[in-house]
Design a protein around this motif. Structure first.
Motif, mmCIF file in Angstrom:
data_model
loop_
_atom_site.group_PDB
_atom_site.id
_atom_site.type_symbol
_atom_site.label_atom_id
_atom_site.label_comp_id
_atom_site.label_asym_id
_atom_site.label_seq_id
_atom_site.Cartn_x
_atom_site.Cartn_y
_atom_site.Cartn_z
ATOM 1 N N LYS A 9 -23.757 -67.366 14.135
ATOM 2 C CA LYS A 9 -22.541 -66.646 14.513
ATOM 3 C C LYS A 9 -22.745 -65.149 14.306
ATOM 4 O O LYS A 9 -23.538 -64.741 13.456
ATOM 5 N N GLY A 13 -17.721 -63.875 13.749
ATOM 6 C CA GLY A 13 -17.572 -65.328 13.711
ATOM 7 C C GLY A 13 -17.737 -66.004 15.056
ATOM 8 O O GLY A 13 -17.537 -67.216 15.175
ATOM 9 N N LYS A 14 -18.104 -65.252 16.099
ATOM 10 C CA LYS A 14 -18.319 -65.840 17.415
ATOM 11 C C LYS A 14 -19.654 -66.557 17.460
ATOM 12 O O LYS A 14 -20.668 -66.031 17.011
ATOM 13 N N GLN A 15 -19.661 -67.782 18.010
ATOM 14 C CA GLN A 15 -20.880 -68.579 18.074
ATOM 15 C C GLN A 15 -21.884 -67.955 19.026
ATOM 16 O O GLN A 15 -21.577 -67.671 20.180
#
Length: 210
Positions: A160, A164-166
């Motif tokens: 991530k 917090g974005k994958q």
């Protein structure tokens, strides 16, 4: 003709954890793989689960026996191994895993190496595999993971960014649906740790057609 697979919504997930190391199994140093896996599942799973653990040496016969026992007798739905997946002569975990399998699941190994290659070029030396072992009335997914706690976490969760974005999907995102398809319990996670993917038709249903 289509086969109907029943998904158990109530039974707790049974997980077998196997750490494979000559030195840790003889007490030369403290095993790190089992505590790392226990901690990750404790943080990630929101549905009930139980576990059985094994700490064994890098011996093919011992690995095969542990995997068979966890699936056939302990009736684990998911078995995770750590250690013994490199090119060294004593690294025989993939061979033992394939020997007791009824189906190979190559996508998991491909994704594990893709994740690790984000950090080190030597990840290409990893020989991790994933398989399914089936008996008359039971089946389990078996996966070989790395041995280091940091690598275990990255492999399961993926990568991530700072927000917090994958960036790269972890392998656990696909594991609950795989367990659905082989007749195991319905597994859910805390999305802040790992978000599970299922087709819309597979969300909270009691049966699925495969």
């Amino acid at each position: 003709m289509q086969k109907m697979t029943t998904i158990d919504l109530d039974r707790a997930l049974r997980i077998g954890l196997v750490s494979i190391s000559d030195r840790a199994s003889t007490g030369v140093y403290q095993d790190q793989g089992l505590p790392a896996l226990q901690a990750w599942f404790g943080a990630a799973l929101s549905t009930p689960w139980s576990m059985e653990t094994r700490l064994i040496p890098d011996e093919r016969a011992a690995i095969e026996q542990a995997l068979i026992d966890l699936v056939d007798h302990a009736r684990c739905d998911l078995v995770i191994t750590t250690g013994g997946t490199g090119p060294a002569r004593r690294d025989v975990t993939p061979e033992a895993t394939l020997a007791i399998a009824t189906k190979e699941m190559p996508g998991f190994g491909e994704q594990m190496r893709q994740i690790s290659l984000q950090f080190v070029p030597t990840a290409i030396l990893s020989r991790q595999v994933a398989v399914i072992r089936e008996t008359t009335d039971h089946a389990a997914l078996i996966l070989n993971l790395p041995g280091q706690p940091k690598s275990i976490k990255e492999t399961l969760e993926g990568l991530k960014d700072a927000d917090g974005k994958q960036i790269v999907a972890g392998i656990f995102a696909a594991i609950p649906y795989c367990i659905d398809l082989i007749g195991g319990p319905y597994v859910e996670t805390h999305e802040s740790v790992c978000k599970v993917f299922r087709p819309k038709s597979a969300l909270r249903v009691k049966t699925s057609e495969v």
